[in-house]
Design a protein around this motif. Structure first.
Motif, PDB file in Angstrom:
ATOM      1  N   VAL A  36     -25.912  55.054   0.631  1.00 55.38           N
ATOM      2  CA  VAL A  36     -24.858  54.064   0.829  1.00 55.38           C
ATOM      3  C   VAL A  36     -24.072  54.399   2.093  1.00 55.38           C
ATOM      4  O   VAL A  36     -24.311  55.410   2.749  1.00 55.38           O
ATOM      5  CB  VAL A  36     -23.895  54.014  -0.383  1.00 55.38           C
ATOM      6  N   ALA A  37     -23.105  53.556   2.427  1.00 56.04           N
ATOM      7  CA  ALA A  37     -22.108  53.786   3.480  1.00 56.04           C
ATOM      8  C   ALA A  37     -22.719  54.110   4.843  1.00 56.04           C
ATOM      9  O   ALA A  37     -22.422  55.144   5.438  1.00 56.04           O
ATOM     10  CB  ALA A  37     -21.144  54.895   3.047  1.00 56.04           C
ATOM     11  N   HIS A 150     -13.632  55.883  -6.499  1.00 58.59           N
ATOM     12  CA  HIS A 150     -14.385  55.283  -5.405  1.00 58.59           C
ATOM     13  C   HIS A 150     -13.605  55.411  -4.099  1.00 58.59           C
ATOM     14  O   HIS A 150     -12.402  55.185  -4.060  1.00 58.59           O
ATOM     15  CB  HIS A 150     -14.649  53.806  -5.691  1.00 58.59           C
ATOM     16  N   SER A 152     -13.881  54.184   0.024  1.00 60.57           N
ATOM     17  CA  SER A 152     -14.584  53.435   1.064  1.00 60.57           C
ATOM     18  C   SER A 152     -13.580  52.973   2.103  1.00 60.57           C
ATOM     19  O   SER A 152     -12.390  52.792   1.816  1.00 60.57           O
ATOM     20  CB  SER A 152     -15.332  52.230   0.479  1.00 60.57           C
ATOM     21  N   SER A 154     -13.363  51.835   6.746  1.00 57.97           N
ATOM     22  CA  SER A 154     -14.029  51.776   8.037  1.00 57.97           C
ATOM     23  C   SER A 154     -12.994  51.849   9.142  1.00 57.97           C
ATOM     24  O   SER A 154     -11.824  51.491   8.962  1.00 57.97           O
ATOM     25  CB  SER A 154     -14.851  50.484   8.164  1.00 57.97           C
ATOM     26  N   THR A 164      -9.192  50.316   4.375  1.00 61.24           N
ATOM     27  CA  THR A 164      -9.569  51.189   3.267  1.00 61.24           C
ATOM     28  C   THR A 164      -9.384  50.458   1.949  1.00 61.24           C
ATOM     29  O   THR A 164      -8.640  49.477   1.860  1.00 61.24           O
ATOM     30  CB  THR A 164      -8.732  52.488   3.287  1.00 61.24           C
ATOM     31  N   MET A 205     -13.694  46.155  -2.135  1.00 63.24           N
ATOM     32  CA  MET A 205     -14.046  47.478  -1.653  1.00 63.24           C
ATOM     33  C   MET A 205     -14.913  47.375  -0.403  1.00 63.24           C
ATOM     34  O   MET A 205     -15.270  46.283   0.046  1.00 63.24           O
ATOM     35  CB  MET A 205     -14.751  48.272  -2.757  1.00 63.24           C
ATOM     36  N   THR A 206     -15.286  48.512   0.172  1.00 60.31           N
ATOM     37  CA  THR A 206     -16.122  48.663   1.368  1.00 60.31           C
ATOM     38  C   THR A 206     -15.749  47.670   2.469  1.00 60.31           C
ATOM     39  O   THR A 206     -16.578  46.894   2.924  1.00 60.31           O
ATOM     40  CB  THR A 206     -17.627  48.552   1.022  1.00 60.31           C
ATOM     41  N   LEU A 261     -23.183  46.425  -0.919  1.00 62.39           N
ATOM     42  CA  LEU A 261     -21.947  47.090  -0.507  1.00 62.39           C
ATOM     43  C   LEU A 261     -22.067  47.526   0.954  1.00 62.39           C
ATOM     44  O   LEU A 261     -23.158  47.570   1.508  1.00 62.39           O
ATOM     45  CB  LEU A 261     -21.687  48.329  -1.372  1.00 62.39           C
ATOM     46  N   TYR A 262     -20.924  47.880   1.563  1.00 63.31           N
ATOM     47  CA  TYR A 262     -20.869  48.569   2.862  1.00 63.31           C
ATOM     48  C   TYR A 262     -21.488  47.771   4.010  1.00 63.31           C
ATOM     49  O   TYR A 262     -22.226  48.306   4.828  1.00 63.31           O
ATOM     50  CB  TYR A 262     -21.566  49.932   2.765  1.00 63.31           C
ATOM     51  N   ASN A 264     -21.755  46.534   7.558  1.00 62.18           N
ATOM     52  CA  ASN A 264     -21.243  47.228   8.736  1.00 62.18           C
ATOM     53  C   ASN A 264     -21.958  46.714   9.978  1.00 62.18           C
ATOM     54  O   ASN A 264     -23.184  46.692  10.025  1.00 62.18           O
ATOM     55  CB  ASN A 264     -21.479  48.737   8.563  1.00 62.18           C
ATOM     56  N   LEU A 274     -26.185  47.537   5.590  1.00 58.63           N
ATOM     57  CA  LEU A 274     -25.515  47.512   4.292  1.00 58.63           C
ATOM     58  C   LEU A 274     -26.378  48.270   3.295  1.00 58.63           C
ATOM     59  O   LEU A 274     -27.523  48.649   3.602  1.00 58.63           O
ATOM     60  CB  LEU A 274     -25.264  46.087   3.809  1.00 58.63           C
TER      61      LEU A 274
END
Length: 548
Positions: A36-37, A150, A152, A154, A164, A205-206, A261-262, A264, A274
């Motif tokens: 992830v991330a 959790h 997360s 950027s 955040t 989130m994310t 998720l995530y 980017n 992602l």
């Protein structure tokens, strides 16, 4: 005219970030573990990510996440993933937030010697690359706090803005999205909730702010979607950072029946990255989707962003005279009037939920920021009414207590209120007697599973406290679904969820003999199952008193 302009702006940005169906990364980056991330390095040649519950993590298979990386090969594939080293990884969650420059990274959490668990939460910064890093140093951020496990966030391409996800003092439910600004002196402002246009009572989130500084991507289970959590997009409409266009689901080309998720978008990149559980090698894999920017401004960081600057304290030095002046006329100084402290008046009633009669109750107000009891006791009158005035520069937790009734808690979010006002709050307490049932709001599960989502523990911890205060009481935890799907499978799923809640309560110290669990499927709906909003009310966890 203004509304027309905002509508055009919204449509423009949504068109800009058109995308095709996401695809797996070629090479050896993904594994049977959870990836992830993703965060791409400034030169686009190294992809950093979090690998969870992997035997090569510092904490082994129980480690919630270490930083790994993979290098882009000459043939366009990603090389074998390499652990980021023990300097930036420990047995707690570790992840890259973003890069301020080619060798400076912001990472989640604080780091201590000997792998000790940090006593404070937040962000750290480190310099290096790949698996060679300096010891991360804590970044001081005022009022950085989250109840959720959790993590997360950027860092914007300008390095001046950080997004955040926190379950914090003024969160609306589970995790909310917050924005922080880098100040002229290099420090960071306290997290600011970006408001109800984005945040719901469920999980947001994310977050990722696109290079244009206006387009926000985030994951949520608080909006209608394709799966457990989907990626949504919204456009910032002004400089308040609290006014946003209606969140738009990125659609079936990005979102699936699984979890996404995530999201980017790297600087000057052709692809967004992602994580997705759909068709993954194991738990979640990192995938990519091609983006098609229509304007050059969207590929580069906006250097004209309005970054709020905290007012510095200015001290004017006194002037020392070196010559003799005639004695001045004595003028009586008039002290400046201190600014008036704005107050909010909270008033309402406390009733017996069952009998709908006034209750003799006590209310305790606690300052959330300072964690101190502000008002020791407020007593309701014979009609069950109460009134209290509170300063507007803080947020508060209100506990409502009456003998023979289940305690209730409420959040008073006053810190961002700018005008004196009167707020009405009415409470109905559930009597401690056989048959009484309490709906456990914000106890949520991943869709189709018995896996509790982060943030569910806060409400359940209150149940543990209640059982400890009332050892003679026994409860039945009930799981409930809507009526979609096969009835037998709904019964099975709701039973698994009820048992998961029971196990959590026991793990937190509750007496196992006080708790049973049962699944009811969709047999006890609270409202119609005709539309999603009503079905959501039926998907719930309750507890019922079965012995007193």
């Amino acid at each position: 005219m203004r509304h027309t302009f905002l509508l055009l702006l919204t449509c423009f940005h949504f068109a800009v970030y058109a995308q095709e169906e996401h695809e797996k990364l070629e090479g050896n980056l993904n594994s049977s573990a959870n990836e992830v991330a993703p965060v791409l390095s400034a030169d686009g040649q190294t992809l950093y990510f979090v690998r969870q519950y992997h035997p090569q993590n510092v904490g082994g298979v129980t480690d919630p996440g270490d930083i790994w990386y993979s290098d882009l090969q000459a043939d366009g594939q990603w090389g074998v993933a390499i652990h980021g080293g023990k300097t930036i990884n420990n047995r707690f969650y570790n992840g890259v937030i973003g890069f301020a420059d080619e060798r400076t990274a912001y990472v989640h959490g604080h780091y201590l010697d000997r792998n000790k668990q940090p006593t404070t939460q937040g962000v750290s910064t480190t310099s290096g690359q790949k698996n060679q890093w300096n010891t991360p140093q804590a970044v001081k951020i005022p009022y950085f706090y989250t109840k959720s496990k959790h993590q997360s966030g950027s860092l914007h391409a300008s390095s001046q803005i950080m997004l955040t996800a926190l379950q914090s003092y003024d969160s609306r439910g589970a995790e909310d999205l917050y924005v922080l600004f880098r100040q002229n002196d290099g420090s960071w402002s306290e997290p600011k909730n970006i408001g109800n246009d984005i945040n719901t009572e469920y999980q947001e989130m994310t977050p990722f702010l696109a290079p244009d500084g206006k387009t926000l991507f985030f994951a949520s289970n608080g909006y209608e979607g394709f799966g457990s959590r989907d990626i949504f997009m919204s456009v910032r409409l002004d400089e308040s950072w609290r006014s946003w266009s209606n969140p738009k689901n990125l659609g079936a080309s990005v979102n699936t029946p699984g979890t996404e998720l995530y999201y980017n978008i790297p600087k000057n990149g052709d692809f967004a990255y992602l994580s997705s559980t759909q068709n993954s090698d194991g738990m979640a894999d990192i995938v990519k989707v091609r983006i098609n920017p229509e304007e050059e401004m969207l590929a580069e960081a906006d250097s004209t962003l309005d970054i709020p600057e905290e007012e510095p304290i200015v001290i004017t030095p006194s002037v020392v005279e070196t010559f003799t002046e005639p004695e001045p006329e004595v003028i009586e100084e008039v002290p400046e009037e201190e600014p008036e402290t704005l107050m909010a008046t909270i008033q309402g009633k406390v009733l017996n939920e069952k009998a709908q009669q006034p209750l003799n109750a006590e209310l305790v107000v606690r300052s959330v920021r300072n964690d101190t009891t502000l008002v020791e006791t407020i007593q309701t009158d014979a009609q069950g009414t109460f009134s209290v005035s509170l300063p507007l520069n803080d947020n508060y937790e209100l506990s409502i207590v009456a003998e023979g009734f289940i305690r209730q808690r409420d959040k008073l979010l006053l810190a961002e209120t700018t005008e004196a006002s009167t707020l009405e709050r009415n409470y109905q307490l559930t009597p401690i007697e056989v048959g009484s049932t309490v709906n456990l709001e914000n106890v949520l599960f991943d869709r189709g599973t018995a896996d509790m989502l982060p943030g569910s523990g806060e409400r359940l911890d209150e149940v543990v406290e209640f059982l400890g205060e009332n050892p003679e009481v026994a409860i039945e935890v009930g799981g409930h679904t809507d009526n979609r799907g096969r009835a037998d499978l709904n019964i099975k799923l709701s039973s698994q969820r009820a048992e998961a809640v029971r196990e959590y309560l026991i793990q937190q110290g509750a007496n196992a003999e006080q708790i049973t669990a049962k699944g009811y499927g969709g047999t006890q709906p609270l409202s119609s199952n005709a539309i999603e909003e009503e079905r959501r009310k039926n998907r719930r966890v309750t507890f019922m008193i079965v012995r007193k």
